[in-house]
Structures are given as structure tokens and as C-alpha cells.
Design a protein around this motif. Structure first.
Motif, PDB file in Angstrom:
ATOM      1  N   ASN A   1       0.989  -1.206   0.043  1.00  0.00           N
ATOM      2  CA  ASN A   1      -0.047   0.088   0.035  1.00  0.00           C
ATOM      3  C   ASN A   1       0.889   1.384  -0.039  1.00  0.00           C
ATOM      4  O   ASN A   1       0.593   2.417  -0.703  1.00  0.00           O
TER       5      ASN A   1
ATOM      6  N   ASP B   1       5.200   6.040   4.927  1.00  0.00           N
ATOM      7  CA  ASP B   1       5.513   6.536   3.570  1.00  0.00           C
ATOM      8  C   ASP B   1       5.582   8.018   3.372  1.00  0.00           C
ATOM      9  O   ASP B   1       5.181   8.756   4.398  1.00  0.00           O
TER      10      ASP B   1
ATOM     11  N   MET C   1       0.798   9.845  -1.121  1.00  0.00           N
ATOM     12  CA  MET C   1      -0.459  11.103  -1.221  1.00  0.00           C
ATOM     13  C   MET C   1      -1.170  11.130   0.110  1.00  0.00           C
ATOM     14  O   MET C   1      -2.155  11.933  -0.093  1.00  0.00           O
TER      15      MET C   1
ATOM     16  N   LEU D   1      -9.194  -3.799  -4.786  1.00  0.00           N
ATOM     17  CA  LEU D   1     -10.588  -4.499  -4.113  1.00  0.00           C
ATOM     18  C   LEU D   1     -10.972  -3.816  -2.654  1.00  0.00           C
ATOM     19  O   LEU D   1     -11.981  -4.065  -2.345  1.00  0.00           O
TER      20      LEU D   1
ATOM     21  N   LEU E   1      -9.749  -4.797  -0.029  1.00  0.00           N
ATOM     22  CA  LEU E   1     -10.126  -5.624   1.246  1.00  0.00           C
ATOM     23  C   LEU E   1      -8.709  -5.573   1.922  1.00  0.00           C
ATOM     24  O   LEU E   1      -8.667  -6.348   3.140  1.00  0.00           O
TER      25      LEU E   1
ATOM     26  N   PHE F   1       1.307   3.757   9.110  1.00  0.00           N
ATOM     27  CA  PHE F   1       0.532   2.627   9.767  1.00  0.00           C
ATOM     28  C   PHE F   1       1.314   2.109  11.132  1.00  0.00           C
ATOM     29  O   PHE F   1       2.317   1.481  10.651  1.00  0.00           O
TER      30      PHE F   1
HETATM   31  P1  ADP Z   1      -6.915  -1.354  -1.927  1.00  0.00           P
HETATM   32  O1  ADP Z   1      -5.490  -1.262  -1.641  1.00  0.00           O
HETATM   33  O2  ADP Z   1      -7.288  -2.495  -2.643  1.00  0.00           O
HETATM   34  O3  ADP Z   1      -7.660  -0.067  -2.264  1.00  0.00           O
HETATM   35  P2  ADP Z   1      -6.717  -1.404   1.076  1.00  0.00           P
HETATM   36  O4  ADP Z   1      -7.807  -1.849   1.931  1.00  0.00           O
HETATM   37  O5  ADP Z   1      -5.273  -1.848   1.193  1.00  0.00           O
HETATM   38  O6  ADP Z   1      -7.404  -1.927  -0.491  1.00  0.00           O
HETATM   39  O7  ADP Z   1      -6.781   0.028   1.183  1.00  0.00           O
HETATM   40  C1  ADP Z   1      -7.678   0.677   1.410  1.00  0.00           C
HETATM   41  C2  ADP Z   1      -7.645   2.026   0.854  1.00  0.00           C
HETATM   42  O8  ADP Z   1      -6.693   2.878   2.168  1.00  0.00           O
HETATM   43  C3  ADP Z   1      -6.809   2.428  -0.137  1.00  0.00           C
HETATM   44  O9  ADP Z   1      -7.475   2.529  -1.497  1.00  0.00           O
HETATM   45  C4  ADP Z   1      -6.096   3.609   0.038  1.00  0.00           C
HETATM   46  O10 ADP Z   1      -7.380   4.595  -0.301  1.00  0.00           O
HETATM   47  C5  ADP Z   1      -6.133   3.790   1.574  1.00  0.00           C
HETATM   48  N1  ADP Z   1      -4.629   3.589   1.614  1.00  0.00           N
HETATM   49  C6  ADP Z   1      -4.225   2.531   2.365  1.00  0.00           C
HETATM   50  N2  ADP Z   1      -2.531   2.599   2.629  1.00  0.00           N
HETATM   51  C7  ADP Z   1      -2.566   3.896   2.429  1.00  0.00           C
HETATM   52  C8  ADP Z   1      -1.326   4.639   2.323  1.00  0.00           C
HETATM   53  N3  ADP Z   1      -0.090   4.053   2.910  1.00  0.00           N
HETATM   54  N4  ADP Z   1      -1.201   5.826   1.744  1.00  0.00           N
HETATM   55  C9  ADP Z   1      -2.469   6.492   1.368  1.00  0.00           C
HETATM   56  N5  ADP Z   1      -3.706   5.774   1.516  1.00  0.00           N
HETATM   57  C10 ADP Z   1      -3.786   4.546   1.670  1.00  0.00           C
END
Ligand code: ADP
Length: 302
Positions: free
Chosen positions: A206, A234, A237, A263, A265, A294
């Protein structure tokens, strides 16, 4: 005749006395009227404030109901997005498989199948089948939610496992630098090694997805009095404040339909796993464009 202290009052004194009695009567009368008026106003005020309280509690209940309805409809909208995503994602590889195999079948029928066609069409079928399979696997992983098998594990070696598995991918990421700061060499956590590795892989992936233009990802591990903390930070964005509480919801994604692993998930699986370890996961971001962190906290082995 009026006597005061045994002496008859003069006419003038009588007048004064009668006026005083009348005045006192008037004042007492006024006070009685005011008292009655005050009592009535108090009763009205009490009734008004009771009605106000009643209205406030009715409005609060209405607001709560519409908030619940809103979040239920938001969830339904998310399910709709997921369904649309699955249909799109699975449909295109299936379409490719069908047309590729129909071409092969037609050529076979006409006994015109040559080696070159076979060589170009078979990989399309294989690739598309794998793509559809990945989507199904992701959904299966989500629905299975297996119970973790907990063992005492050295935290730094679990982190090393995740890094080892990610090594090939990380090297393919352009303009992304992964830094590890493991400051808990001897920390032992009670965990399901495979599941925590999966958590780290998800968070690192992610983080990379959040930095299309590149940047730095920092993986930190440290030990506090009773727990171990693993952080993935990170410079990507970032996360809008209104999305911070939604990102762990199943099906929540900001990645467009059809994009790789959009997705929604991943984080819900991650938080489910962490909960199964009696741990916590927290997302922090100063807002769009300002990166995200995180933090996973796991209890230390006794
Ligand atoms: P996916 O990656 O399939 O969208 P996730 O459950 O892993 O599903 O993540 C859900 C949402 O959380 C992402 O679409 C994004 O908007 C946000 N997100 C997750 N990790 C990050 C990150 N490191 N920086 C910014 N937004 C994040």
C-alpha cells in the motif's frame, strides 16, 4: 373612636392610620398578584423546558437514525463498487480466455493450427486465468478469516521474512527507497508468523501504491514496556481526514476499478489479523499529499 396606647387618636392621626392600613393592604395585594404571576411563569417555564428537552432528544434520535442509515447506505454503495469491480476485473480476463481458446478451436477444426499461433495465444490464456484466479484468491482469503496459530517469535526475524519475500518486488519498484530501522532485536511476540508477514507485505505494498512518483518507505520496529510496535511510514499521497476511519472498512478503496489490487480488502484483512493477535493497528496522516504511517502494536511474549 380609635385608641392607641389608651389615648384617643385625633382626626388627622386617624386619617394617617387608615391610609397606612390601605397602603399596606394594597402592597400585600400587589405582592400576592406578583407571586401568583411568578408561580404561573415558573410553571410555564418548566413546561417549556420539558418540551424543549423532549424535542432535543427526539431530534438527537432522528439524527442518530439518519447517521446510521447514511453509513448503511455508504456500505451498500461500497458493496456495489466491489461488485462492479469484481464484474469488471473477472470479465475482462474471462473474455480474453474465451476469444483466445475459440481462435485455437477454430484453427484446430480447420486443421490450420500452426505452432506460431499456439505460441502467441497460449500465454494470453495462462496470464488471463492467473489474473482471474488472483481476484478469487483475494476474496477467498477475505472470507476464510482463519484463526491464527500463535507461537512466541522473534520480531526481527518475522520482519526479515517479510523483507525477504518482498525483496524481488521491492527491487522492481522505481524511485522507491525502502529503509528498515529495527530497534527491537530481542523482542519476542506471540504471533502467527505467516499472518504477520502478510500484514507487513500488505502495508508495504500500500505504501508503494501511495507513491506513484516514488519516495521513501520506512519500516520501523521497536519495543515498549509491554508491546512491540511495527510502523510502515511513507511519503505518499496521504489520507484525507474523512477517510482515516473508513480505510479499514471492507471494500473501501480509493483506487479506481480495474486498477491492480483495488478491491479494498487489504486493510480490513490486516486489521482482522491484528485483532486476532490482541493487537491494535492505527493509521496516521497529516492529510492529502503528506504521507501516511501505519502502526501495528503486538503484545510481547510474557
Ligand atoms: P486497496 O489497496 O485494494 O484499495 P486496502 O484495504 O489495502 O485496499 O486500502 C484501502 C484504501 O486505504 C486505499 O484505497 C487507500 O485509499 C487507503 N490507503 C491504504 N494505505 C495507504 C497509504 N499508505 N497511503 C495512503 N492511502 C492509503
Amino acid at each position: 373612636m380609635i385608641f392607641v396606647a389608651g389615648r384617643e387618636l385625633t382626626l388627622g392621626s386617624k386619617g394617617v392610620l387608615i391610609s397606612a392600613v390601605l397602603l399596606t393592604g394594597f402592597v400585600i395585594g400587589r405582592q400576592l398578584v406578583t407571586l401568583r404571576e411568578n408561580t404561573r411563569l415558573n410553571a410555564e417555564l418548566r413546561a417549556f423546558s420539558a418540551e424543549l428537552e423532549q424535542r432535543v432528544s427526539e431530534r438527537t434520535a432522528q439524527l442518530r437514525q439518519s447517521q446510521e442509515a447514511l453509513s448503511a447506505s455508504e456500505r451498500l454503495a461500497s458493496v456495489g463498487t466491489l461488485a462492479a469491480g469484481i464484474v469488471h476485473e473477472v470479465n475482462s480476463p474471462l473474455g480474453a480466455i474465451v476469444s483466445a481458446s475459440e481462435t485455437l478451436e477454430a484453427q484446430l477444426k480447420e486443421e490450420a493450427l500452426d505452432y506460431e499461433t499456439l505460441k502467441s495465444i497460449l500465454p494470453i490464456i495462462t496470464r488471463s486465468a492467473w489474473h482471474a484466479s488472483r481476484i478469487v484468491q483475494t476474496l477467498r482469503g477475505y472470507s476464510r478469516r482463519s484463526q491464527p496459530t500463535l507461537h512466541p517469535e522473534i520480531l526481527s526475524s518475522v520482519v526479515q521474512d517479510a523483507l525477504l519475500l518482498m525483496d524481488y518486488q521491492v527491487r522492481s519498484w522505481t524511485n522507491v527507497k525502502l529503509i528498515t530501522e529495527v530497534d527491537a532485536d530481542s523482542a519476542v511476540v506471540v504471533c502467527d508468523r505467516n499472518q504477520i508477514v502478510q500484514v507487513l507485505i500488505n502495508l508495504l505494498t500500500n505504501a508503494r501504491d501511495a507513491m506513484p512518483g516514488g519516495g521513501r518507505i520506512t519500516l520501523r520496529a521497536r519495543q515498549t514496556e509491554s508491546s512491540a510496535v511495527i510502523e510502515v511510514a511513507d511519503q505518499g499521497m496521504g489520507i484525507a481526514p474523512e477517510n482515516l476511519e473508513k480505510i479499514f472498512d471492507p471494500f473501501f478503496t480509493t483506487k479506481s476499478i480495474g486498477e491492480k489490487s483495488g478491491l479494498g480488502l487489504g486493510l480490513s484483512i490486516v486489521s482482522e489479523i491484528v485483532r486476532g493477535h490482541n493487537g491494535t493497528i492505527e493509521a496516521r496522516s497529516d492529510g492529502p499529499g503528506r504521507g501516511a504511517t501505519f502502526a501495528v502494536t503486538l503484545p510481547l511474549a510474557q
